[in-house]
Scaffold this active site. Structure first.
Site, PDB file in Angstrom:
ATOM      1  CE1 TYR A 144      -3.552   2.437   0.628  1.00 12.22           C
ATOM      2  CE2 TYR A 144      -2.598   3.047   2.561  1.00 12.22           C
ATOM      3  CZ  TYR A 144      -3.517   3.519   1.649  1.00 12.22           C
ATOM      4  OH  TYR A 144      -4.633   4.708   1.882  1.00 12.22           O
ATOM      5  CG  ASP A 239       5.431   3.661   1.084  1.00 14.06           C
ATOM      6  OD1 ASP A 239       5.710   4.018   2.170  1.00 14.06           O
ATOM      7  OD2 ASP A 239       4.233   3.681   0.815  1.00 14.06           O
ATOM      8  CE  LYS A 267       0.668   4.789   8.471  1.00 11.85           C
ATOM      9  NZ  LYS A 267       0.567   3.787   7.405  1.00 11.85           N
TER      10      LYS A 267
HETATM   11  C1  LIG Z   1      -0.001   4.396   5.846  1.00 14.89           C
HETATM   12  C2  LIG Z   1       0.802   4.106   4.682  1.00 14.89           C
HETATM   13  C3  LIG Z   1       0.872   5.051   3.536  1.00 14.89           C
HETATM   14  C4  LIG Z   1      -0.198   6.385   3.561  1.00 14.89           C
HETATM   15  O1  LIG Z   1       0.084   7.053   4.615  1.00 14.89           O
HETATM   16  P1  LIG Z   1      -1.159   8.244   5.064  1.00 14.89           P
HETATM   17  O2  LIG Z   1      -0.592   9.178   6.121  1.00 14.89           O
HETATM   18  O3  LIG Z   1      -2.137   7.303   5.520  1.00 14.89           O
HETATM   19  O4  LIG Z   1      -1.661   9.109   3.800  1.00 14.89           O
HETATM   20  C5  LIG Z   1       1.782   5.025   2.653  1.00 14.89           C
HETATM   21  N1  LIG Z   1       2.511   3.911   2.405  1.00 14.89           N
HETATM   22  C6  LIG Z   1       2.656   3.001   3.486  1.00 14.89           C
HETATM   23  C7  LIG Z   1       3.508   2.129   3.534  1.00 14.89           C
HETATM   24  C8  LIG Z   1       1.744   3.213   4.556  1.00 14.89           C
HETATM   25  O5  LIG Z   1       1.633   2.122   5.474  1.00 14.89           O
END
Ligand SMILES: *Cc1c(COP(=O)(O)O)cnc(C)c1O
Length: 429
Positions: A144, A239, A267
Site C-alpha cells: 500500500y 516506501d 507515520k
Molecule cells: C500508511 C501508509 C501510507 C499512507 O500514509 P497516510 O499518511 O495514511 O496517507 C503509505 N504507505 C505506507 C507503506 C503506509 O503504511
C-alpha cells in the site's frame, strides 16, 4: 463490555460521515462489529467513551513508537502552539527537522515535507517520472502506498503490461501506467521490466511490507530490486512510511544495506501529527519546485506543530529503544505461536522488531497469495474475543500490530494470556 455510548455515537456518525469513520480501516466491518469511540489515550492504553480501557496494538496505525501522549511531546507541542500554529513562511524547525532526517537516513540528501504518506508517495512518483522521462511504475501486490489514483491498482488480464483500477473513480488511464509484480518474487519483477523496456520510471516497494499484514523481505529480495532498477534505468523508491524509524533509526534501508533513490516517509516522522516526507538523491529532488520544474506544494507542509512533534519524536530514537521493542515483539510472537499450537489452531506469526502479525493459516506467509490464504472469519472471532478481554487489535487480519516504548512485558504477558483463552475457545468450536 458496555458499549452504549459508542453505539449511540456510531449511529450519529453514519448519518454524517460515510460509514461513520474518516478512514475505512477504523471501521470494524471486517470483524463483524461496530467501532469504539475513543475518549482518550495514554501510554499503551486506549479508553473509550464507555470507560472501557484497552491495551492498544493499533497505536494510530504506526506513528506512536513512543506511546500515546508522551509527556515531553505534550509539553513541546503546548509551547509551540503559543508561538503560532502555521506561518505559511519558512521556519527554523523545518531546517532542523530536514537535517535530522538526513542524519538518520543519509540517502535523503534533500527532503520535502508534506502532510501525509499518501502525498509523499504520490509526489515521489511524479518526481521519478520527471527524472526519467518515463511514465510507468511498478508496484507489488499487497503493498500500500496511500490512496493516490495510480496506486489503487491490481494486476489486470494483461498483468505484465496493464493495471486495472481497484476502486471506482480511478480511471483506466490512471491505472494503465501501473504494473504489478509479486512481493518476494524477483522473477516476476524481471518479467515486468522486460515486457516494458525503457518505460518504467520507478519501482515502489515497502521494503518491509506492512499492509498485507507483516511480510518481511526474503534474503536478497531488496538487493535484487536495486540491481534490476539499475539495469533498467528505473528509480528504486522505498516506501518507508511504516518501516522508517521503526525497523531501525535508519529504516529498512539501514537494516538491509540497500540504498533507494527516493524514500517516502510518514507515520513516525510526525509523532502523531500529520507529517509525510519524500526525499532522496539531490539530483532527483532538485527537480522539485521551486528548485526545479516539478510542481508540488502544501499550505500546511512543514508547519511548526508538525515539525515540533516530528523533531521531538526523532530525537528520542535511541538504540536501546529498538532492543527493548524487539524483545517485546519476540515475546509476543512466541507467546501467540505457542498458544495457537496448544489450542490446535494453525497460526503463522510473522514478526520484525516491534511489528507482529499472526496469520490464521497453515502456510508460511511471504507474499500476497499466502497472506490471503488466512481465515478472516477466524481472525474476526479472535479479534472480538480479545476486545472483550481488554486487548485492542487491528480490526483486520491484514494489518501489523504495533508495539511502542509504552508497552511493558506485563502488557505483553496479559495479551498472551488473553490470546491463550480466546484461541482455546476457537479450538473447541
Ligand atoms: C500508511 C501508509 C501510507 C499512507 O500514509 P497516510 O499518511 O495514511 O496517507 C503509505 N504507505 C505506507 C507503506 C503506509 O503504511
Amino acid at each position: 463490555m458496555k458499549t452504549t455510548r459508542s453505539s449511540r455515537l456510531f449511529t450519529r456518525a453514519v448519518g454524517i460521515l460515510p460509514g461513520g469513520v474518516d478512514s475505512p480501516v477504523r471501521a470494524f466491518k471486517s470483524v463483524g462489529a461496530s467501532p469504539l469511540f475513543v475518549k482518550r489515550a495514554y501510554g499503551a492504553r486506549l479508553e473509550d467513551v464507555d470507560g472501557n480501557v484497552f491495551i492498544d496494538y493499533v497505536m494510530s496505525w504506526g506513528p506512536l513508537i513512543h506511546g500515546h501522549a508522551p509527556k515531553g511531546l505534550v509539553k513541546a507541542l503546548g509551547d509551540a502552539t503559543k508561538r503560532g500554529t502555521s506561518y505559511g513562511a519558512p521556519s527554523p524547525l523545518e531546517v532542523e527537522m530536514g537535517e535530522r532526517v538526513r542524519e538518520l537516513m543519509p540517502s535523503l540528501e534533500r527532503v520535502r515535507f508534506v502532510s501525509s504518506g499518501t502525498e509523499a508517495a504520490m509526489s515521489a512518483v511524479r518526481v521519478a517520472r520527471a527524472a526519467t522521462g518515463r511514465d510507468k511504475i511498478i508496484k507489488f501486490e499487497g503493498c500500500y502506498h496511500g490512496h493516490a489514483d495510480g496506486f489503487l491498482v491490481q494486476a489486470g488480464s494483461g498483468a505484465l503490461t496493464l493495471g486495472t483500477p481497484t476502486s471506482p473513480g480511478v480511471t483506466k488511464a490512471a491505472a494503465a501506467d501501473t504494473l504489478i509484480a509479486k512481493y518476494n518474487d524477483l522473477a516476476s519483477v524481471e518479467r515486468v521490466f522486460k515486457a516494458n523496456r525503457a518505460k518504467v520510471a520507478a519501482l515502489c516497494v515497502e521494503p518491509i511490507a506492512g499492509n498485507m499484514g507483516l511480510v518481511p523481505p526474503a534474503d536478497g529480495f531488496l538487493q535484487g530490486l536495486r540491481d534490476l532498477c539499475d539495469r533498467h534505468g528505473a528509480l528504486l523508491v522505498f516506501d518507508e512510511v511504516i518501516s522508517g524509524f521503526r525497523a531501525a533509526p535508519g529504516g529498512a534501508q539501514a537494516v538491509y544495506g540497500v540504498t533507494p533513490d527516493v524514500t517516502c516517509l510518514g507515520k513516525i516522522i510526525g509523532g502523531g501529527l500529520p507529517v509525510g516526507a519524500y526525499g532522496g538523491k539531490a539530483e532527483v529532488m532538485e527537480l522539485v519546485s521551486p528548485a526545479g520544474p516539478v510542481y508540488q506544494a502544501g499550505t500546511l507542509s512543514g508547519n511548526p506543530l508538525a515539525m515540533t512533534a516530528g523533531l521531538w519524536c526523532l530525537n528520542q530514537l535511541k538504540p536501546k529503544l529498538y532492543r527493548t521493542l524487539a524483545d517485546l515483539g519476540t515475546r509476543l510472537a512466541q507467546g501467540l505461536a505457542t498458544a495457537a499450537r496448544e489450542a490446535g489452531i494453525p497460526l503463522q506469526v510473522n514478526a520484525f522488531g516491534s511489528l507482529v502479525t499472526p496469520f490464521f493459516t497453515a502456510r508460511r506467509v511471504r507474499d500476497y497469495a499466502s497472506a490471503t490464504s488466512a481465515d478472516t472469519d477466524q481472525y474476526a472471532r479472535f479479534f472480538r474475543g480479545m476486545l472483550a478481554r481488554g486487548i485492542y487489535l487491528p480490526p483486520s487480519q491484514f494489518e501489523a500490530w504495533f508495539l511502542s516504548a509504552a508497552h511493558t512485558r506485563k502488557d505483553v504477558d496479559a495479551t498472551i494470556t488473553a490470546a491463550r483463552a480466546v484461541l482455546r475457545e476457537l479450538g473447541r468450536e
